[in-house]
Design a protein around this motif. Structure first.
Motif, PDB file in Angstrom:
ATOM      1  N   MET A 275       0.818  -1.216   0.000  1.00  0.00           N
ATOM      2  CA  MET A 275       0.000   0.000   0.000  1.00  0.00           C
ATOM      3  C   MET A 275       0.847   1.259   0.000  1.00  0.00           C
ATOM      4  O   MET A 275       0.392   2.313  -0.434  1.00  0.00           O
ATOM      5  CB  MET A 275      -0.936   0.007   1.217  1.00  0.00           C
ATOM      6  N   TYR A 278       1.081   2.962  -3.251  1.00  0.00           N
ATOM      7  CA  TYR A 278      -0.152   3.424  -3.894  1.00  0.00           C
ATOM      8  C   TYR A 278       0.044   4.824  -4.475  1.00  0.00           C
ATOM      9  O   TYR A 278       0.759   5.665  -3.913  1.00  0.00           O
ATOM     10  CB  TYR A 278      -1.294   3.482  -2.877  1.00  0.00           C
ATOM     11  N   THR A 279      -0.617   5.065  -5.581  1.00  0.00           N
ATOM     12  CA  THR A 279      -0.668   6.424  -6.120  1.00  0.00           C
ATOM     13  C   THR A 279      -1.546   7.289  -5.227  1.00  0.00           C
ATOM     14  O   THR A 279      -2.281   6.789  -4.359  1.00  0.00           O
ATOM     15  CB  THR A 279      -1.247   6.419  -7.535  1.00  0.00           C
ATOM     16  N   ALA A 281      -4.181   8.873  -6.058  1.00  0.00           N
ATOM     17  CA  ALA A 281      -5.587   8.536  -6.313  1.00  0.00           C
ATOM     18  C   ALA A 281      -5.991   7.266  -5.575  1.00  0.00           C
ATOM     19  O   ALA A 281      -7.083   7.181  -5.001  1.00  0.00           O
ATOM     20  CB  ALA A 281      -5.824   8.369  -7.810  1.00  0.00           C
ATOM     21  N   GLN A 282      -5.118   6.255  -5.568  1.00  0.00           N
ATOM     22  CA  GLN A 282      -5.417   5.019  -4.855  1.00  0.00           C
ATOM     23  C   GLN A 282      -5.544   5.258  -3.355  1.00  0.00           C
ATOM     24  O   GLN A 282      -6.406   4.679  -2.686  1.00  0.00           O
ATOM     25  CB  GLN A 282      -4.336   3.976  -5.139  1.00  0.00           C
ATOM     26  N   ARG A 283      -4.681   6.107  -2.826  1.00  0.00           N
ATOM     27  CA  ARG A 283      -4.745   6.425  -1.393  1.00  0.00           C
ATOM     28  C   ARG A 283      -6.056   7.145  -1.058  1.00  0.00           C
ATOM     29  O   ARG A 283      -6.697   6.853  -0.041  1.00  0.00           O
ATOM     30  CB  ARG A 283      -3.546   7.276  -0.992  1.00  0.00           C
ATOM     31  N   GLU A 284      -6.450   8.056  -1.924  1.00  0.00           N
ATOM     32  CA  GLU A 284      -7.702   8.769  -1.689  1.00  0.00           C
ATOM     33  C   GLU A 284      -8.896   7.823  -1.731  1.00  0.00           C
ATOM     34  O   GLU A 284      -9.805   7.910  -0.890  1.00  0.00           O
ATOM     35  CB  GLU A 284      -7.872   9.879  -2.730  1.00  0.00           C
ATOM     36  N   HIS A 285      -8.913   6.909  -2.703  1.00  0.00           N
ATOM     37  CA  HIS A 285     -10.024   5.961  -2.805  1.00  0.00           C
ATOM     38  C   HIS A 285     -10.070   5.038  -1.598  1.00  0.00           C
ATOM     39  O   HIS A 285     -11.158   4.727  -1.083  1.00  0.00           O
ATOM     40  CB  HIS A 285      -9.889   5.133  -4.086  1.00  0.00           C
ATOM     41  N   THR A 286      -8.905   4.598  -1.124  1.00  0.00           N
ATOM     42  CA  THR A 286      -8.871   3.730   0.058  1.00  0.00           C
ATOM     43  C   THR A 286      -9.401   4.475   1.279  1.00  0.00           C
ATOM     44  O   THR A 286     -10.190   3.923   2.058  1.00  0.00           O
ATOM     45  CB  THR A 286      -7.435   3.239   0.311  1.00  0.00           C
ATOM     46  N   ASP A 289     -13.134   4.696   1.075  1.00  0.00           N
ATOM     47  CA  ASP A 289     -13.768   3.423   1.408  1.00  0.00           C
ATOM     48  C   ASP A 289     -13.803   3.215   2.920  1.00  0.00           C
ATOM     49  O   ASP A 289     -14.808   2.758   3.478  1.00  0.00           O
ATOM     50  CB  ASP A 289     -13.031   2.271   0.734  1.00  0.00           C
ATOM     51  N   VAL A 325     -11.775  -7.198  -7.276  1.00  0.00           N
ATOM     52  CA  VAL A 325     -11.066  -6.991  -6.012  1.00  0.00           C
ATOM     53  C   VAL A 325     -11.662  -7.971  -5.008  1.00  0.00           C
ATOM     54  O   VAL A 325     -12.871  -7.927  -4.761  1.00  0.00           O
ATOM     55  CB  VAL A 325     -11.237  -5.546  -5.501  1.00  0.00           C
TER      56      VAL A 325
END
Length: 368
Positions: A275, A278-279, A281-286, A289, A325
């Motif tokens: 993790m 993560y980019t 954007a990926q961090r923001e999405h996580t 969630d 996922v």
């Protein structure tokens, strides 16, 4: 002319066949998926011109297509951008119906205010109800999405409607709905609620003290036509209906959401080092969630209903699986959150029940 006259009556023109709702839904779905607003609106207007009832067009066609849009998004059949564009086209189709000459009539009934719960951006159900009520002869004040309780009450003081129809799709907005219901009742206006937020059979509508609940726009319009809603109870206090809130778990969890997101995110980074790469954007999405998980946990604490949280997890698992996922990725977050909330017995019980449901129930892509 007597019954015995033999003059032949003038011929009656043959009725123009109206396409069945299923056929019309298919046409509209295809044009919406092509992002063809002009064809969508033209198809809807043609059906009205050919004699299809406006209420049927709104509920059996447009609302049905919009429901399919949501299901397709959940199943990863369409993108978020497509979902937004489709919703905008359907909204314009509703407006086209509202402006059709066959629909524009003078109100013959009382006055209803229609609004979405504070924080609720899914305005289509409320919009559809507003148009159905207008068709049925009501004067309607449609206030749109995300209406705060103070603004709604100010409107009630100014206009004095017969009732408020409050719409909510997300269970996370139930605390706000409760505050709004109570505020409206305090000024003597009864409240009819509807939408997925209020649970199967309207279970949370009763819990939060709404004066009436309806499963859909037709049922809401039918109920209002039968007679006035019961008058609110004098001196009603929101906390009286939910004595379990005295343990403060809901308040503490809701207020701690940013801290809990950070703590669980950090814990996931420690247990899943990948993790850290993560980019942004990926961090923001996580983080989003994780925030949703905590919001639904708080809603379950507010209502005292574990099923609310379990249903959210099963639906989320279905969405994740549709995007390839593994649903099991939710479990570490639940475990870390339980660790953070170890001093909160109701919260930890809900988290454990949710994790257990997740491990034994096949995911589904159908929202609850």
């Amino acid at each position: 002319m007597s019954p015995y006259d033999t003059v032949a009556p003038a011929p009656v023109p043959a009725p123009v066949p109206v396409p069945a709702a299923a056929e019309l839904r298919t046409r509209v779905w295809e044009s919406v998926m092509e992002l063809d607003e002009a064809t969508t609106v033209a198809t809807i207007l043609r059906a009205l011109d050919e004699g299809m009832g406006a209420e049927d067009v709104l509920l059996d066609v447009i609302a049905s297509v919009q429901g399919r849009v949501g299901r397709e998004w959940a199943a990863n059949g369409i993108t978020v951008a497509q979902e937004h564009a489709a919703t905008a086209i359907n909204d314009r189709a509703v407006a086209a119906v509202a402006l059709h000459p066959s629909v524009r009539t003078e109100p013959t009934r009382g006055r209803i205010t229609v609004a979405c719960v504070d924080g609720e951006w899914h305005a289509m159900p409320a919009r559809l109800l507003s148009e159905v009520l207008r068709i049925r002869g009501w004067r309607v004040d449609y206030l749109g999405a995300q209406v705060t309780a103070p603004h709604l009450v100010a409107h009630l003081h100014r206009t004095g409607p017969d009732a408020v129809a409050l719409s909510g799709s997300l269970a996370t907005r139930l605390p706000a709905a409760h505050a709004t219901i109570t505020a409206c009742q305090a000024v003597g206006t009864p409240v009819l609620v509807g939408g997925a937020a209020f649970g199967p059979g309207g279970r949370y509508a009763r819990l939060l003290g709404a004066d009436a609940w309806a499963p859909d726009a037709r049922a809401a319009a039918d109920g209002l036509a039968r007679g006035p809603l019961p008058q609110p109870r004098p001196g009603h206090q929101a906390i009286d209906d939910l004595p379990h809130l005295k343990d403060q778990e809901y308040t503490l969890v809701a207020r701690s959401r940013p801290r809990l997101v950070r703590a669980v995110f950090k814990g996931l980074e420690n247990t899943h080092p990948a993790m850290r790469a993560y980019t942004e954007a990926q961090r923001e999405h996580t983080a989003e969630d994780l925030s949703h998980i905590i919001e639904f946990l708080a809603a379950a604490l507010y209502t005292g209903d574990e099923d609310l949280f379990r249903g959210f997890l099963v639906w989320t698992a279905g969405v994740l699986e549709a995007r390839r996922v593994p649903a099991a990725t939710l479990l570490p977050a639940l475990e870390l959150l339980e660790r953070e909330l170890q001093d909160f017995p109701r919260a930890t019980a809900i988290l454990r029940a949710g994790a257990a449901r997740l491990t034994r129930t096949p995911p589904t892509g159908t929202p609850r």
